[in-house]
Design a protein around this motif. Structure first.
Motif, PDB file in Angstrom:
ATOM      1  N   ASP A 655       0.830  -1.201   0.000  1.00  0.00           N
ATOM      2  CA  ASP A 655       0.000   0.000   0.000  1.00  0.00           C
ATOM      3  C   ASP A 655       0.866   1.253   0.000  1.00  0.00           C
ATOM      4  OD1 ASP A 655      -2.594  -1.422   0.434  1.00  0.00           O
ATOM      5  OD2 ASP A 655      -1.609  -2.001   2.299  1.00  0.00           O
ATOM      6  N   ILE A 656       2.049   1.156   0.639  1.00  0.00           N
ATOM      7  CA  ILE A 656       2.958   2.292   0.748  1.00  0.00           C
ATOM      8  C   ILE A 656       4.354   1.823   0.345  1.00  0.00           C
ATOM      9  CG2 ILE A 656       4.057   3.907   2.375  1.00  0.00           C
ATOM     10  CD1 ILE A 656       1.478   3.878   3.990  1.00  0.00           C
ATOM     11  N   VAL A 657       5.057   2.626  -0.437  1.00  0.00           N
ATOM     12  CA  VAL A 657       6.423   2.314  -0.859  1.00  0.00           C
ATOM     13  C   VAL A 657       7.352   3.388  -0.309  1.00  0.00           C
ATOM     14  CG1 VAL A 657       7.981   1.956  -2.812  1.00  0.00           C
ATOM     15  CG2 VAL A 657       5.607   1.197  -2.966  1.00  0.00           C
ATOM     16  N   LEU A 658       8.391   2.964   0.418  1.00  0.00           N
ATOM     17  CA  LEU A 658       9.348   3.904   0.987  1.00  0.00           C
ATOM     18  C   LEU A 658      10.446   4.173  -0.043  1.00  0.00           C
ATOM     19  CD1 LEU A 658       9.699   2.519   4.634  1.00  0.00           C
ATOM     20  CD2 LEU A 658       8.029   4.117   3.687  1.00  0.00           C
ATOM     21  N   ALA A 659      10.461   5.375  -0.584  1.00  0.00           N
ATOM     22  CA  ALA A 659      11.406   5.702  -1.648  1.00  0.00           C
ATOM     23  C   ALA A 659      12.841   5.703  -1.156  1.00  0.00           C
ATOM     24  CB  ALA A 659      11.063   7.065  -2.253  1.00  0.00           C
ATOM     25  N   ASP A 660      13.044   5.877   0.159  1.00  0.00           N
ATOM     26  CA  ASP A 660      14.407   5.929   0.699  1.00  0.00           C
ATOM     27  C   ASP A 660      14.791   4.658   1.453  1.00  0.00           C
ATOM     28  OD1 ASP A 660      12.699   6.220   2.803  1.00  0.00           O
ATOM     29  OD2 ASP A 660      13.592   8.068   3.590  1.00  0.00           O
ATOM     30  N   ASP A 661      13.929   3.607   1.406  1.00  0.00           N
ATOM     31  CA  ASP A 661      14.204   2.353   2.126  1.00  0.00           C
ATOM     32  C   ASP A 661      14.504   2.603   3.602  1.00  0.00           C
ATOM     33  OD1 ASP A 661      13.891   1.187  -0.315  1.00  0.00           O
ATOM     34  OD2 ASP A 661      15.713  -0.021  -0.231  1.00  0.00           O
ATOM     35  N   ASN A 662      13.887   3.605   4.174  1.00  0.00           N
ATOM     36  CA  ASN A 662      14.227   4.050   5.525  1.00  0.00           C
ATOM     37  C   ASN A 662      13.111   3.681   6.486  1.00  0.00           C
ATOM     38  OD1 ASN A 662      14.904   5.467   7.844  1.00  0.00           O
ATOM     39  ND2 ASN A 662      15.713   7.212   6.713  1.00  0.00           N
ATOM     40  N   PHE A 663      13.409   2.793   7.443  1.00  0.00           N
ATOM     41  CA  PHE A 663      12.401   2.383   8.417  1.00  0.00           C
ATOM     42  C   PHE A 663      11.898   3.586   9.211  1.00  0.00           C
ATOM     43  CE2 PHE A 663      10.951   0.779  12.516  1.00  0.00           C
ATOM     44  CZ  PHE A 663      10.132  -0.268  12.145  1.00  0.00           C
ATOM     45  N   ALA A 664      12.756   4.586   9.402  1.00  0.00           N
ATOM     46  CA  ALA A 664      12.355   5.774  10.160  1.00  0.00           C
ATOM     47  C   ALA A 664      11.198   6.498   9.484  1.00  0.00           C
ATOM     48  CB  ALA A 664      13.544   6.721  10.324  1.00  0.00           C
ATOM     49  N   THR A 665      11.070   6.349   8.162  1.00  0.00           N
ATOM     50  CA  THR A 665       9.965   6.994   7.451  1.00  0.00           C
ATOM     51  C   THR A 665       8.627   6.426   7.910  1.00  0.00           C
ATOM     52  OG1 THR A 665      11.429   7.293   5.550  1.00  0.00           O
ATOM     53  CG2 THR A 665       9.087   7.557   5.143  1.00  0.00           C
ATOM     54  N   ILE A 666       8.639   5.165   8.378  1.00  0.00           N
ATOM     55  CA  ILE A 666       7.395   4.567   8.871  1.00  0.00           C
ATOM     56  C   ILE A 666       6.885   5.328  10.090  1.00  0.00           C
ATOM     57  CG2 ILE A 666       6.385   2.489   9.888  1.00  0.00           C
ATOM     58  CD1 ILE A 666       8.339   0.858   8.196  1.00  0.00           C
ATOM     59  N   ALA A 667       7.800   5.720  10.987  1.00  0.00           N
ATOM     60  CA  ALA A 667       7.393   6.484  12.168  1.00  0.00           C
ATOM     61  C   ALA A 667       6.762   7.809  11.756  1.00  0.00           C
ATOM     62  CB  ALA A 667       8.592   6.718  13.079  1.00  0.00           C
ATOM     63  N   ALA A 668       7.367   8.474  10.761  1.00  0.00           N
ATOM     64  CA  ALA A 668       6.802   9.736  10.278  1.00  0.00           C
ATOM     65  C   ALA A 668       5.432   9.500   9.636  1.00  0.00           C
ATOM     66  CB  ALA A 668       7.752  10.375   9.271  1.00  0.00           C
ATOM     67  N   ALA A 669       5.289   8.392   8.916  1.00  0.00           N
ATOM     68  CA  ALA A 669       4.012   8.079   8.279  1.00  0.00           C
ATOM     69  C   ALA A 669       2.943   7.773   9.324  1.00  0.00           C
ATOM     70  CB  ALA A 669       4.178   6.887   7.337  1.00  0.00           C
ATOM     71  N   MET A 670       3.325   7.112  10.424  1.00  0.00           N
ATOM     72  CA  MET A 670       2.367   6.840  11.487  1.00  0.00           C
ATOM     73  C   MET A 670       1.863   8.138  12.107  1.00  0.00           C
ATOM     74  SD  MET A 670       4.076   3.561  13.412  1.00  0.00           S
ATOM     75  CE  MET A 670       2.899   3.687  14.741  1.00  0.00           C
TER      76      MET A 670
END
Length: 884
Positions: A655-670
């Motif tokens: 559903d979501i693709v992280l363009a930077d392969d960065n797990f930290a982006t998940i926290a920002a998305a949450m």
């Protein structure tokens, strides 16, 4: 074919397949092709554009609006019909265009298959389309080839195959021809080559054991086809909410019709238009558009943060997850092997930095050291540089590996130590999985030297001495080194060893020269695919938000446990795939409550784990990069794929693709997801009093038999402009303080709590009552119907403007500086709303369309007074709640 070809000797496999090492004849292959079908993966039907368009109308509120439009058309009310149709079409168009193209994971997996293969047919090697392969065919593998089908290997020469997308292994798997245990995990089936994987090094021959849907990758496509996308918490909440509103509006409209016809004898035409007006008034037809726009704004903000959202509701759903299941390789880690520690007889050196960027320090007791003052470290760096065929170079701002991952990690360590491959290589013994070492004969300034690196046990067998602390040599202490190897293994490190000996007089080096021994053992390299630098903080942030993080990997248990400890998931041992295999579904639900780390898992295991968590009531986000993650990504409530190193199959299932392969982006998305939900809830609590007030006006008017203070068409106008201006302003509200310290919301909880419902009720009564009072006052003072209705509508609108100021802050007072500074869009929306309302009141063509008329400047005082009363009432309510 035998169910477990990896567990049987080659002769038995050939017998089961009716084949032989010389391959099939063309006639036998043609017969087998008719029996087994093409070597192709099944294709699922894609959702068409018109199916996606029709799906936008699946909403109970939209059904009522469509019915209202049909009724107005039958009654000849053309303008009303056009406006209702416009509202319905605009809502559908927003959802249709924002949602974009539906997922097509199966097509992406099909692209992983090799287009052609070298096959032994009629005792001759020929190239055929891979789709024509059949069980029993003999296939040749070379470096760079994609494996075209599942093969049982029967010849192997230094064959290594990259299987991370299928198994989660960090490094290419060494392949052999010996059978393995029947219950071996997928990553341990060394006698097999699997369809869709890539030959990293060496050559081999294999007999096809499975094609098409029967291959391991075929099982994954079958699972993808069987997995149904989960309904999101927001979708469930909105569906319940929409159904309740629609049913309530229809029932009350029916009551009004009965009262008007039976008690007042109103004509059917008039009563039906009034009932339609009530239904339109009570239903927030702008809500679907506001929801779509709010989600779309969130999608754009996340795109700026390197999270590409493929489905609108996924952003909000990520804000309500209770569990994040993450793959290890390529997600928590870089999928870049890194030397973490170097041990010699003198010292243990720690190496900082991650990945293939030669940026880091060599530490001894936390002090930076260089090889210049440490001969033992210098020799370890030389072996890493010289007995190595890999290279790392910077391309487009990123350090890129050429060669195998383990060699890449050693090359990077050598560069950190300041040692590059400047020696002239005279000869070499390439790495081979049979003897598990690599040797090079190099010409150095001090003379020829044989550098040897490889598996520690193989090097210990070929050494009789070891480097001593004083720089000389001493007898080999094998027990000492075996103890250190165990220590490194307990840390989850992959261990390689280094050795060397003088090569004077040699002009070549062979396996026999190496096996003759006489080497000096130098030390050990501890290698791991380490966590990304930002992952530790990101995991902590997610955990502080009340969300549990679980690691599910195909890698070994010791490696998984070591990474889990580093990122903050310590506390329980890793559960292996073999244990999951034995567990029933109910036992699995118990296991997932108590454990956070799972190792040696297959795609089936990952899928079952996600299903078990969902059965426990969890809202699950799953992250991954390999095709083995695709089924579980599709099953999860939110699938999150890595954009750089993720396979196309994984991206399309997500559903979501992280363009930077960065797990930290998940926290920002949450955080963004939680903010979006807050803003949607604010929009609903803001919009419903508009509908409640309008519905109340029409309901009361019909029950008491008075003239309608506002017409159905005017109701549509107010609803539409409120939705596209004032309601939209709430989409731009920033996150509330402490939003990431909250517990995740209950996905089964009602969209509105008792506090929100009470506020909707009393604000509806205040605005609706003020509208009725203004209309009645003007009518009693001989104002025209057009003037009375125009000022009544203005009262509704201005009341909503003042309520917006208060609604922006759910609990705290709106009388604060942030009212003017944190959301400038809200003021633009208010200005637009007032401009539209002035046009509604004063422009001739609007007056003709909506039966309005110009009013004097002083007549705006009444709506403003009503708005101030609404604002004051809500602020007093918030003050009382804070005090109590």
């Amino acid at each position: 074919m035998n169910a477990a070809p990896h567990a049987h000797d080659v002769r038995t496999v050939f017998e089961d397949l009716g084949s032989r090492p010389e391959g099939l004849s063309s006639a036998d292959a043609a017969t087998a092709l008719e029996r087994h079908g093409e070597n192709a993966l099944p294709q699922a039907a894609e959702e068409t554009w018109w199916q996606r368009l029709l799906r936008q109308f699946r909403d109970p509120m939209i059904y009522v609006l469509i019915a209202a439009g049909v009724m107005t058309a039958l009654l000849g009310e053309v303008v009303d019909t056009i406006v209702i149709a416009a509202v319905v079409i605009i809502n559908a168009a927003v959802g249709f265009f924002q949602e974009g193209k539906a997922a097509n994971a199966l097509a992406a997996i099909r692209d992983m298959l090799s287009p052609s293969s070298e096959v032994l047919r009629d005792n001759a090697w020929v190239t055929v389309a891979s789709s024509e392969l059949v069980p029993g065919d003999v296939v040749r593998l070379r470096p760079g080839d994609k494996v075209p089908a599942d093969l049982r290997l029967f010849q192997s020469s230094s064959l290594r195959i990259e299987e991370s997308a299928l198994t989660g292994e960090s490094v290419p798997a060494d392949k052999r021809i010996e059978a393995v245990a029947e219950g071996s995990d997928l990553g341990d089936r060394t006698s097999m080559a699997f369809s869709g994987t890539t030959v990293a090094a060496g050559t081999g021959l294999g007999v096809v054991t499975a094609t098409g849907a029967d291959t391991q990758i075929g099982h994954i496509t079958t699972m993808l086809d069987e997995v149904e996308a989960a309904e999101t918490p927001l979708t469930r909440s909105m569906s319940r909410f929409s159904s309740m509103l629609a049913v309530g509006a229809v029932l009350l409209a029916a009551l009004m019709i009965a009262v008007s016809v039976i008690i007042y004898g109103t004509s059917w035409g008039e009563v039906l238009m009034s009932a339609i007006g009530f239904a339109v008034a009570a239903i927030p037809e702008g809500l679907p558009a506001v929801m779509a726009i709010t989600l779309a704004l969130g999608v754009q903000k996340m795109a700026a943060r390197n999270a590409i959202t493929r489905r609108l509701t996924s952003v909000e759903t990520l804000g309500s997850v209770t569990t994040v299941c993450t793959d290890k390789t390529g997600t928590l880690t870089r999928n870049e092997m890194t030397v973490r520690a170097v041990h010699t007889r003198n010292h243990t050196y720690e190496v900082t930095g991650t990945g293939y960027a030669p940026e880091g320090r060599l530490l001894l007791d936390d002090e930076v050291v260089t090889p210049d003052g440490h001969l033992d470290l210098a020799r370890m760096a030389q072996v890493a540089a010289y007995a190595n065929d890999a290279g790392v170079e910077k391309r487009d701002g990123r350090w890129v590996l050429t060669g195998e991952p383990t060699d890449g990690g050693l090359r990077t360590f050598a560069l950190k130590a300041g040692v590059d491959d400047t020696a002239r290589r005279i000869a070499e013994v390439p790495f081979d999985s049979e003897f598990k070492y690599m040797a090079t004969l190099d010409a150095l300034e001090q003379g020829a030297v044989v550098h040897l690196k490889g598996a520690p046990d193989r090097l210990l067998d070929r050494c009789d001495r070891q480097s001593s602390p004083d720089g000389g040599t001493e007898p080999l202490d094998r027990a000492y080194w075996e103890g250190k190897i165990e220590e490194f293994g307990a840390r989850g490190l992959r261990v390689l060893a280094a050795a060397w000996k003088r090569g004077e007089g040699l002009d070549d080096v062979t396996v026999g020269d190496v096996d003759a021994g006489g080497f000096v053992f130098l030390g050990l390299y501890g290698i791991i695919d380490p966590p990304r630098d930002e992952v530790v903080d990101a995991v902590r942030t997610v955990q502080e938000a009340g969300v549990r993080v679980r690691m599910i990997t195909g890698d070994h248990a010791s490696t998984a446990s070591a990474i889990a400890r580093e990122v903050g998931l310590a506390g329980h041992r890793a559960i292996t795939g073999a244990e999951l295999e034995k567990a029933t579904d109910s036992e699995l639900q118990t296991i997932v409550r108590d454990h956070d780390v799972y190792a040696r898992t297959s795609p089936e295991h990952k899928l079952r784990l996600v299903q078990a968590l969902q059965a426990n009531g969890e809202v699950v986000a799953m992250t991954g990069d390999g095709v083995n993650d695709a089924p579980s990504l599709k099953q999860s409530d939110v699938g999150v794929a890595m954009g750089i190193k993720g396979t196309e199959a994984t991206k399309d299932a997500a559903d979501i693709v992280l363009a930077d392969d960065n797990f930290a982006t998940i926290a920002a998305a949450m955080k963004m997801g939680r903010t979006i939900y807050d803003n949607l809830r604010k929009a609903i609590v803001f919009m419903l009093p508009t509908n409640g007030a309008q519905g109340l006006v029409i309901f009361v008017a019909m029950l008491v038999g008075m003239t309608l203070p506002i017409t159905p068409l005017q109701v549509l106008w107010v609803n539409l402009i409120t939705a596209v201006t004032l309601s939209l302003a709430l989409s731009f509200e920033p996150a509330e303080p402490g939003i990431m310290q909250r517990r995740p919301r209950n996905p089964d909880a009602a969209l509105l709590d008792s506090e929100a419902i009470l506020r909707i009720l009393y604000v509806s009564v205040l605005i609706g009552g003020a509208t009725i009072a203004v209309f009645q006052y003007l009518q009693m003072n001989d104002a025209s119907l057009e003037v009375s209705r125009t000022i009544a509508v203005n009262t509704l609108v201005v009341g909503q403007v003042f309520y917006l100021f208060s609604a922006r802050f759910s609990r705290v007072s709106a009388l604060r500086r942030e009212l003017f500074t944190t959301n400038p869009v809200s003021w633009l929306c208010v200005a637009l709303m007032l401009a539209l309302q002035l046009a509604f009141t004063y422009l001739p063509f609007m007056q003709a369309a909506f039966d309005t008329t110009s009013v004097g400047l002083l007549s705006w005082g009444v709506p403003i007074l009503a708005g101030v009363l609404v604002f004051a009432a809500v602020e007093v309510d918030k003050l009382i709640r804070r005090r109590v």
